[in-house]
Design a protein around this motif. Structure first.
Motif, PDB file in Angstrom:
ATOM      1  N   PHE A 237       0.720  -1.107   0.009  1.00  0.00           N
ATOM      2  CA  PHE A 237       0.006   0.041   0.016  1.00  0.00           C
ATOM      3  C   PHE A 237       0.969   1.304   0.064  1.00  0.00           C
ATOM      4  N   ASP A 238       0.314   2.313  -0.872  1.00  0.00           N
ATOM      5  CA  ASP A 238       1.332   3.531  -1.015  1.00  0.00           C
ATOM      6  C   ASP A 238       0.427   4.538  -1.447  1.00  0.00           C
ATOM      7  N   ILE A 239       1.018   5.957  -1.355  1.00  0.00           N
ATOM      8  CA  ILE A 239       0.323   6.821  -1.834  1.00  0.00           C
ATOM      9  C   ILE A 239       0.313   6.977  -3.452  1.00  0.00           C
ATOM     10  N   PRO A 240      -0.395   7.330  -4.304  1.00  0.00           N
ATOM     11  CA  PRO A 240      -0.109   7.439  -5.588  1.00  0.00           C
ATOM     12  C   PRO A 240       1.150   8.139  -5.972  1.00  0.00           C
ATOM     13  N   ALA A 241       1.366   9.240  -5.422  1.00  0.00           N
ATOM     14  CA  ALA A 241       2.502  10.061  -5.688  1.00  0.00           C
ATOM     15  C   ALA A 241       3.926   9.171  -5.510  1.00  0.00           C
ATOM     16  N   ASP A 242       3.818   8.352  -4.954  1.00  0.00           N
ATOM     17  CA  ASP A 242       5.111   7.794  -4.485  1.00  0.00           C
ATOM     18  C   ASP A 242       5.324   6.187  -5.213  1.00  0.00           C
ATOM     19  N   ILE A 243       4.560   6.103  -6.093  1.00  0.00           N
ATOM     20  CA  ILE A 243       4.824   4.885  -6.893  1.00  0.00           C
ATOM     21  C   ILE A 243       5.192   4.702  -8.154  1.00  0.00           C
ATOM     22  N   THR A 244       5.801   5.975  -8.554  1.00  0.00           N
ATOM     23  CA  THR A 244       6.521   6.155  -9.800  1.00  0.00           C
ATOM     24  C   THR A 244       8.167   6.582  -9.404  1.00  0.00           C
ATOM     25  N   GLY A 245       8.961   6.551 -10.324  1.00  0.00           N
ATOM     26  CA  GLY A 245      10.194   7.124 -10.225  1.00  0.00           C
ATOM     27  C   GLY A 245      11.280   6.064  -9.718  1.00  0.00           C
ATOM     28  N   GLU A 246      12.594   6.724  -9.275  1.00  0.00           N
ATOM     29  CA  GLU A 246      13.349   5.582  -8.765  1.00  0.00           C
ATOM     30  C   GLU A 246      13.128   5.124  -7.543  1.00  0.00           C
ATOM     31  N   LYS A 247      12.187   5.809  -6.646  1.00  0.00           N
ATOM     32  CA  LYS A 247      12.158   5.276  -5.306  1.00  0.00           C
ATOM     33  C   LYS A 247      10.619   4.850  -5.168  1.00  0.00           C
ATOM     34  N   ALA A 248      10.177   4.317  -6.168  1.00  0.00           N
ATOM     35  CA  ALA A 248       8.832   4.008  -6.324  1.00  0.00           C
ATOM     36  C   ALA A 248       8.708   2.659  -5.403  1.00  0.00           C
ATOM     37  N   TRP A 249       7.456   3.006  -4.743  1.00  0.00           N
ATOM     38  CA  TRP A 249       6.912   2.068  -3.700  1.00  0.00           C
ATOM     39  C   TRP A 249       8.013   1.752  -2.589  1.00  0.00           C
ATOM     40  N   SER A 250       8.963   2.764  -2.330  1.00  0.00           N
ATOM     41  CA  SER A 250      10.171   2.285  -1.248  1.00  0.00           C
ATOM     42  C   SER A 250       9.365   2.791   0.183  1.00  0.00           C
ATOM     43  N   LYS A 251       8.330   3.392   0.144  1.00  0.00           N
ATOM     44  CA  LYS A 251       7.735   3.752   1.431  1.00  0.00           C
ATOM     45  C   LYS A 251       6.534   2.946   1.736  1.00  0.00           C
ATOM     46  N   ALA A 252       6.227   2.025   0.977  1.00  0.00           N
ATOM     47  CA  ALA A 252       4.979   1.245   0.908  1.00  0.00           C
ATOM     48  C   ALA A 252       4.988   0.364   2.125  1.00  0.00           C
ATOM     49  N   THR A 253       3.542   0.152   2.744  1.00  0.00           N
ATOM     50  CA  THR A 253       3.181  -0.575   3.797  1.00  0.00           C
ATOM     51  C   THR A 253       3.012  -1.780   3.381  1.00  0.00           C
ATOM     52  N   ARG A 254       3.695  -3.050   3.725  1.00  0.00           N
ATOM     53  CA  ARG A 254       3.595  -4.221   3.301  1.00  0.00           C
ATOM     54  C   ARG A 254       2.884  -5.114   4.038  1.00  0.00           C
ATOM     55  N   ILE A 255       2.087  -6.064   3.526  1.00  0.00           N
ATOM     56  CA  ILE A 255       1.257  -7.109   4.590  1.00  0.00           C
ATOM     57  C   ILE A 255       1.315  -8.586   3.735  1.00  0.00           C
ATOM     58  N   VAL A 256       2.289  -9.397   4.466  1.00  0.00           N
ATOM     59  CA  VAL A 256       2.210 -10.664   4.060  1.00  0.00           C
ATOM     60  C   VAL A 256       0.819 -11.535   3.945  1.00  0.00           C
ATOM     61  N   VAL A 257       0.399 -12.313   3.014  1.00  0.00           N
ATOM     62  CA  VAL A 257      -0.870 -12.765   2.807  1.00  0.00           C
ATOM     63  C   VAL A 257      -0.871 -14.336   3.219  1.00  0.00           C
ATOM     64  N   GLY A 258       0.333 -14.618   2.591  1.00  0.00           N
ATOM     65  CA  GLY A 258       0.555 -16.312   2.571  1.00  0.00           C
ATOM     66  C   GLY A 258       0.780 -17.051   1.545  1.00  0.00           C
ATOM     67  N   GLU A 259       1.140 -18.283   1.654  1.00  0.00           N
ATOM     68  CA  GLU A 259       1.485 -19.077   0.457  1.00  0.00           C
ATOM     69  C   GLU A 259       0.251 -19.562  -0.155  1.00  0.00           C
ATOM     70  N   ASP A 260       0.049 -19.336  -1.541  1.00  0.00           N
ATOM     71  CA  ASP A 260      -0.873 -19.682  -2.314  1.00  0.00           C
ATOM     72  C   ASP A 260      -2.411 -19.389  -1.937  1.00  0.00           C
ATOM     73  N   VAL A 261      -2.291 -18.037  -1.319  1.00  0.00           N
ATOM     74  CA  VAL A 261      -3.659 -17.514  -0.939  1.00  0.00           C
ATOM     75  C   VAL A 261      -3.734 -16.361  -1.794  1.00  0.00           C
ATOM     76  N   LEU A 262      -5.066 -16.201  -2.378  1.00  0.00           N
ATOM     77  CA  LEU A 262      -5.335 -15.407  -3.518  1.00  0.00           C
ATOM     78  C   LEU A 262      -6.379 -14.229  -3.180  1.00  0.00           C
ATOM     79  N   SER A 263      -6.506 -14.064  -2.099  1.00  0.00           N
ATOM     80  CA  SER A 263      -7.448 -13.112  -1.541  1.00  0.00           C
ATOM     81  C   SER A 263      -7.043 -12.564  -0.023  1.00  0.00           C
ATOM     82  N   LYS A 264      -7.547 -11.304   0.369  1.00  0.00           N
ATOM     83  CA  LYS A 264      -7.329 -10.794   1.534  1.00  0.00           C
ATOM     84  C   LYS A 264      -8.452  -9.649   1.852  1.00  0.00           C
ATOM     85  N   SER A 265      -9.580 -10.121   3.246  1.00  0.00           N
ATOM     86  CA  SER A 265      -9.906  -9.046   3.570  1.00  0.00           C
ATOM     87  C   SER A 265      -9.469  -8.395   4.453  1.00  0.00           C
TER      88      SER A 265
END
Length: 358
Positions: free
Chosen positions: A79-107
């Motif tokens: 998850f990131d704000i749209p202004a930070d998902i392009t350029g050299e540092k794209a997604w570098s400030k993103a918040t990451r949540i591991v969903v799991g192995e072979d899991v294809l959805s998350k609520s």
């Protein structure tokens, strides 16, 4: 014969090493993989509130990524704000949540998405944009195309209470000091420990013994259902803070007192008051002589209150006036003030008081 066996063993080891290297090479030189379609969201506009904070507010789903070999694929959300998902540092400030192995959805629950939105800097009570993409990983990473969610986060309202039964009041949960919430999971209040009273206490979330906290690894650590009592530093009055997020508590010396030429300490030394946690009032019985009485905190002039006259029963913050005592004698003095979380809220403009000869 022994030489032949030794050579055979060496040849087998070399063969096994070659097979292992070949398998490793296959894993580390996999062909490029990708998502076959975009991430799907059950809704792309979410307004979070107390009403839905504990409920799923959005469901995200995505297609499986096909890698050339059969092995578990680990998926995560970014998850990131749209202004930070392009350029050299794209997604570098993103918040990451591991969903799991072979899991294809998350609520996501409202409280989970609200926390993410606040971490990303979205203002509360205003709609903001969050970009979401899916990460897949086996021996290298692939990313889905991002989608944009419109999220309105909110500031969660603090709730609940902390009860402090202990030796200072006979371990009675019905009459123990109560600490109010000052933010989510953090509680604050005041207590006076009489001279000669025991220092042990517990911390409960209700006025019963169905659940309580006692001391854990240290005196400041909260441990659920621990038989070990917490220990106060000693007799005196304290501002108590209990943090259920960190499972810690602390006590800071804290006392209102009377000061003025009507008191024993005159204008230099405050006569400390004790906190009555039942009536939520500071009290002291003292011998006074004709003169003036004001109230100040922790024997310092930094925070002090003065009266405009003797008739209102109101003390004003930083007022130069005082209550005048015309006759010497023993008096009961009370001071009532809403001083919960003064570090954030500041001290109120007024407090109420009484000066009664007994």
């Amino acid at each position: 014969m022994k030489t032949y066996i030794y050579k055979l063993l060496v040849l087998c080891a070399v063969a096994l090493l070659a097979v292992s290297c070949e398998e490793t090479a296959e894993l580390t030189t996999l062909q490029e993989v990708s998502f076959t379609s975009t991430v799907e969201a059950s809704t792309k506009t979410i307004v979070i509130s107390d009403d839905n904070s504990s409920e799923p507010v959005v469901a995200l789903s995505w297609p499986a990524v096909a890698y050339p070999i059969e092995a578990p694929v680990t998926y995560a959300l970014q998850f990131d704000i749209p202004a930070d998902i392009t350029g050299e540092k794209a997604w570098s400030k993103a918040t990451r949540i591991v969903v799991g192995e072979d899991v294809l959805s998350k609520s996501l629950l409202g409280v989970e998405l609200n926390k993410i939105a606040i971490l990303l800097g979205l203002p509360v009570d205003a709609a903001g944009k969050i970009a979401v993409r899916v990460e897949s990983y086996m021996d290298h990473t692939a990313y889905s195309e991002p989608i944009i969610l419109t999220v309105t986060p909110y500031e969660a309202k603090p709730s609940g209470q902390i009860i402090m039964p202990g030796s200072y009041q006979g371990w009675n949960v019905d009459t123990a000091a109560l600490f109010a919430p000052i933010s989510v999971g953090i509680y604050q209040g005041y207590v006076s420990i009489p001279v000669g009273a025991g220092l042990g206490f517990k911390l409960n979330q209700e006025r019963n013994w169905a659940q309580f906290y006692g001391a854990g690894a240290s005196n400041q650590d909260l441990k659920n259902m621990s038989d070990t009592d917490f220990q106060m530093p000693g007799a005196g009055s304290y501002q108590m803070t209990v943090n259920l997020k960190t499972l810690k508590w602390n006590a800071v010396p804290y006392s209102w007192g009377i000061v003025g030429d009507a008191t024993a300490g005159s204008w230099d030394t405050s006569t400390p008051m004790n906190y009555d946690h039942v009536s939520k009032t500071w009290k002291v019985t003292a011998d006074l002589k004709p003169g003036n009485v004001k109230f100040r905190l922790n024997n310092s002039w930094t925070i002090n209150y003065g009266a405009k006259n003797n008739d209102e029963g109101i003390m004003y913050l930083d007022n130069s006036g005082a209550h005048y005592v015309g006759e010497a004698g023993k008096y009961e003095i009370t001071f009532t003030i809403n001083d919960v979380n003064p570090a954030l809220n500041g001290y109120p403009a007024t407090g109420t008081y009484t000066v009664k000869k007994i």
